[in-house]
Design a protein around this motif. Sequence first.
Motif, PDB file in Angstrom:
ATOM      1  N   PHE A  52       0.738  -1.062   0.091  1.00  0.00           N
ATOM      2  CA  PHE A  52      -0.156  -0.150   0.139  1.00  0.00           C
ATOM      3  C   PHE A  52       0.781   1.227  -0.006  1.00  0.00           C
ATOM      4  CE2 PHE A  52      -2.759  -3.161   1.958  1.00  0.00           C
ATOM      5  CZ  PHE A  52      -3.925  -2.854   1.151  1.00  0.00           C
ATOM      6  N   TYR A  53       0.366   2.283  -0.739  1.00  0.00           N
ATOM      7  CA  TYR A  53       0.882   3.490  -0.547  1.00  0.00           C
ATOM      8  C   TYR A  53      -0.031   4.691  -0.374  1.00  0.00           C
ATOM      9  CZ  TYR A  53       0.757   3.479  -6.026  1.00  0.00           C
ATOM     10  OH  TYR A  53       0.416   3.228  -6.952  1.00  0.00           O
ATOM     11  N   THR A  54       0.071   5.735   0.387  1.00  0.00           N
ATOM     12  CA  THR A  54      -0.750   6.773   0.459  1.00  0.00           C
ATOM     13  C   THR A  54      -0.344   8.043   0.631  1.00  0.00           C
ATOM     14  OG1 THR A  54      -0.481   6.113   2.892  1.00  0.00           O
ATOM     15  CG2 THR A  54      -2.391   4.879   1.847  1.00  0.00           C
ATOM     16  N   LYS A  55      -1.443   8.903   0.497  1.00  0.00           N
ATOM     17  CA  LYS A  55      -0.932  10.618   0.530  1.00  0.00           C
ATOM     18  C   LYS A  55      -0.702  10.999   1.729  1.00  0.00           C
ATOM     19  CE  LYS A  55      -3.449  13.500  -2.062  1.00  0.00           C
ATOM     20  NZ  LYS A  55      -4.367  14.093  -2.688  1.00  0.00           N
ATOM     21  N   ASN A  56      -1.522  10.788   2.764  1.00  0.00           N
ATOM     22  CA  ASN A  56      -1.537  11.571   3.856  1.00  0.00           C
ATOM     23  C   ASN A  56      -1.426  10.810   5.201  1.00  0.00           C
ATOM     24  OD1 ASN A  56      -1.798  14.067   2.451  1.00  0.00           O
ATOM     25  ND2 ASN A  56      -3.883  13.606   2.406  1.00  0.00           N
ATOM     26  N   THR A  57      -1.836   9.406   5.154  1.00  0.00           N
ATOM     27  CA  THR A  57      -1.829   8.490   6.250  1.00  0.00           C
ATOM     28  C   THR A  57      -0.865   7.254   6.353  1.00  0.00           C
ATOM     29  OG1 THR A  57      -4.173   8.865   6.419  1.00  0.00           O
ATOM     30  CG2 THR A  57      -3.473   7.153   7.627  1.00  0.00           C
ATOM     31  N   PRO A  58       0.080   7.202   7.135  1.00  0.00           N
ATOM     32  CA  PRO A  58       0.750   6.011   7.192  1.00  0.00           C
ATOM     33  C   PRO A  58       0.210   4.876   7.397  1.00  0.00           C
ATOM     34  CG  PRO A  58       1.447   7.581   8.968  1.00  0.00           C
ATOM     35  CD  PRO A  58       0.478   8.428   8.239  1.00  0.00           C
ATOM     36  N   TRP A  62      -5.458   2.258 -14.547  1.00  0.00           N
ATOM     37  CA  TRP A  62      -4.262   2.609 -14.226  1.00  0.00           C
ATOM     38  C   TRP A  62      -3.616   4.000 -14.749  1.00  0.00           C
ATOM     39  CZ3 TRP A  62      -0.574   1.655 -10.746  1.00  0.00           C
ATOM     40  CH2 TRP A  62       0.888   2.101 -10.953  1.00  0.00           C
ATOM     41  N   GLY A  63      -4.356   4.338 -15.975  1.00  0.00           N
ATOM     42  CA  GLY A  63      -3.859   5.532 -16.543  1.00  0.00           C
ATOM     43  C   GLY A  63      -4.457   6.544 -15.899  1.00  0.00           C
ATOM     44  N   GLU A  64      -5.447   6.550 -15.101  1.00  0.00           N
ATOM     45  CA  GLU A  64      -6.193   7.746 -14.635  1.00  0.00           C
ATOM     46  C   GLU A  64      -5.715   7.869 -13.135  1.00  0.00           C
ATOM     47  OE1 GLU A  64     -10.523   6.768 -15.116  1.00  0.00           O
ATOM     48  OE2 GLU A  64     -10.494   6.927 -17.229  1.00  0.00           O
ATOM     49  N   LEU A  65      -4.939   6.852 -12.575  1.00  0.00           N
ATOM     50  CA  LEU A  65      -4.883   7.039 -11.196  1.00  0.00           C
ATOM     51  C   LEU A  65      -3.949   8.164 -10.480  1.00  0.00           C
ATOM     52  CD1 LEU A  65      -4.911   5.756  -8.467  1.00  0.00           C
ATOM     53  CD2 LEU A  65      -2.961   3.931  -9.100  1.00  0.00           C
ATOM     54  N   TYR A  66      -2.868   8.471 -11.624  1.00  0.00           N
ATOM     55  CA  TYR A  66      -2.078   9.612 -11.129  1.00  0.00           C
ATOM     56  C   TYR A  66      -3.050  11.104 -10.651  1.00  0.00           C
ATOM     57  CZ  TYR A  66       1.731  13.208 -10.598  1.00  0.00           C
ATOM     58  OH  TYR A  66       2.762  13.970 -10.098  1.00  0.00           O
ATOM     59  N   TYR A 103       4.781   8.371  -6.333  1.00  0.00           N
ATOM     60  CA  TYR A 103       5.586   8.906  -5.278  1.00  0.00           C
ATOM     61  C   TYR A 103       5.719  10.226  -5.026  1.00  0.00           C
ATOM     62  CZ  TYR A 103       9.371   9.883  -8.643  1.00  0.00           C
ATOM     63  OH  TYR A 103      10.287  10.169  -9.585  1.00  0.00           O
ATOM     64  N   GLU A 104       5.399  11.139  -6.336  1.00  0.00           N
ATOM     65  CA  GLU A 104       5.390  12.680  -6.246  1.00  0.00           C
ATOM     66  C   GLU A 104       4.010  13.131  -5.389  1.00  0.00           C
ATOM     67  OE1 GLU A 104       7.382  13.376 -10.794  1.00  0.00           O
ATOM     68  OE2 GLU A 104       5.278  13.569 -10.515  1.00  0.00           O
ATOM     69  N   GLU A 151      15.239   5.295  -4.930  1.00  0.00           N
ATOM     70  CA  GLU A 151      14.781   6.622  -5.572  1.00  0.00           C
ATOM     71  C   GLU A 151      13.507   7.318  -5.069  1.00  0.00           C
ATOM     72  OE1 GLU A 151      16.171   8.475  -8.109  1.00  0.00           O
ATOM     73  OE2 GLU A 151      17.999   6.801  -8.114  1.00  0.00           O
ATOM     74  N   VAL A 152      12.679   6.415  -4.613  1.00  0.00           N
ATOM     75  CA  VAL A 152      11.629   6.995  -3.600  1.00  0.00           C
ATOM     76  C   VAL A 152      11.990   7.721  -2.463  1.00  0.00           C
ATOM     77  CG1 VAL A 152       9.938   5.489  -4.927  1.00  0.00           C
ATOM     78  CG2 VAL A 152      10.736   4.989  -2.980  1.00  0.00           C
ATOM     79  N   LYS A 153      12.877   7.008  -1.866  1.00  0.00           N
ATOM     80  CA  LYS A 153      13.515   7.522  -0.671  1.00  0.00           C
ATOM     81  C   LYS A 153      14.096   8.846  -0.685  1.00  0.00           C
ATOM     82  CE  LYS A 153      14.460   3.041   2.053  1.00  0.00           C
ATOM     83  NZ  LYS A 153      15.463   2.348   2.344  1.00  0.00           N
ATOM     84  N   LYS A 154      14.879   8.920  -1.912  1.00  0.00           N
ATOM     85  CA  LYS A 154      15.586  10.189  -2.104  1.00  0.00           C
ATOM     86  C   LYS A 154      14.430  11.384  -2.403  1.00  0.00           C
ATOM     87  CE  LYS A 154      19.619   8.258  -4.204  1.00  0.00           C
ATOM     88  NZ  LYS A 154      20.366   8.126  -5.676  1.00  0.00           N
ATOM     89  N   ALA A 155      13.310  10.817  -2.963  1.00  0.00           N
ATOM     90  CA  ALA A 155      12.321  11.801  -3.210  1.00  0.00           C
ATOM     91  C   ALA A 155      11.441  12.135  -2.154  1.00  0.00           C
ATOM     92  CB  ALA A 155      11.228  11.161  -4.226  1.00  0.00           C
ATOM     93  N   GLY A 156      11.895  11.770  -0.926  1.00  0.00           N
ATOM     94  CA  GLY A 156      10.955  11.838   0.334  1.00  0.00           C
ATOM     95  C   GLY A 156       9.975  11.166   0.800  1.00  0.00           C
ATOM     96  N   VAL A 157       9.863   9.868  -0.061  1.00  0.00           N
ATOM     97  CA  VAL A 157       8.845   9.010   0.764  1.00  0.00           C
ATOM     98  C   VAL A 157       9.253   8.266   1.974  1.00  0.00           C
ATOM     99  CG1 VAL A 157       7.592   6.688  -0.012  1.00  0.00           C
ATOM    100  CG2 VAL A 157       7.999   8.649  -1.678  1.00  0.00           C
ATOM    101  N   GLN A 158       8.415   8.107   2.921  1.00  0.00           N
ATOM    102  CA  GLN A 158       8.724   7.667   4.022  1.00  0.00           C
ATOM    103  C   GLN A 158       8.191   5.831   3.820  1.00  0.00           C
ATOM    104  OE1 GLN A 158       6.780   9.323   7.435  1.00  0.00           O
ATOM    105  NE2 GLN A 158       7.320   7.400   8.829  1.00  0.00           N
TER     106      GLN A 158
END
Length: 324
Positions: free
Chosen positions: A148-154, A190-194, A218-219, A279-286
């Motif tokens: 799972f990956y999320t915007k605001n909730t770990p 998938w194409g509409e997810l971003y 990850y952005e 790369e996602v860690k470098k981009a600030g992903v926790q």
Amino acid sequence: MNFRIILIFFIVLLSCQPDKKATKTIKLAHSLGVTHPVHEAMVYMADLVAEKSDGKLELEIYPSSQLGTEQQCLELLQIGSLGMTKVSAAVMENFSPDLKVLGYPYLFRNDEHRFKVFDGPIGEKLLSGSEKYWLKGLTYFDAGSRSFYTKNTPIESPDDLAGLKIRVMQSPTAIEMVKKFGGSPTPISWGELYTSLQQGVVDGAENNLPSFYSSKHYEVCKFLSMDEHTAIPDILVISTIIWDKLNESEKTWITEAAKEATEFQHKLWKQAEEEALDEVKKAGVQVLYPEKTLFEEKSESMLQALKEKDEHLYELAEQIKNVK
């Protein structure tokens, strides 16, 4: 019939026809980008087929949904207008119902267990299950584990999913799984997810590491929870209409090349996972590593419900779990 459909029809009409480069050309279309490890494995396979056949057989690859979505490519295979495609096993559920079992959470102990299943008699039987629908599975490409990956909730436990809208594939099994974890499953292409993540249509999604990275999700989503709930492979499929027209030598070239390309892809996938995580860690992903047993316990009721609903599928799941 719109212009796009007409264009696709004329492009694929020449599938498996002689050309100047090779005696026979089989067109292979898929939805992935050219940097994806599965695409790279298919290019490797195409090179092997050309080498093994001494130029008598050629695979011509159309990436990035040039000839349509996964579903559209499968439909083109069914009428013999397209030779081969790559789809997620989840998409193949409608054509080979037993493949639903691969969508159940925590079915595999580790990578070694998963590959033993795919390369063994159970995996072979699952690949052949769609032949009555003019679709023949050739091999499984590794698609890693989904998290799972999320915007605001770990997400550190299933409880953290409560009330969150989570994008899932159009798979009844995936929908049921997210419900069991307490989330609100929301099927979106998938194409509409971003854009859906940006606009808050959904709060998060679930997928493998390379897809999370290559899609640039990850952005938007800054929390990645490595719960690794499922490991749904990709499947390389050939039209039985095309397959039945091949002679034994041609079938052998393709079968051997597919096997070698699968081994090559496993190595590429590992590299892609490591790169994506860095790369996602470098981009600030926790990046979080929750206790997986919390998720596994929540999902156990899915298998128990399956036992009552579909005893055959339940027994298949048990056979998979017991492969040594």
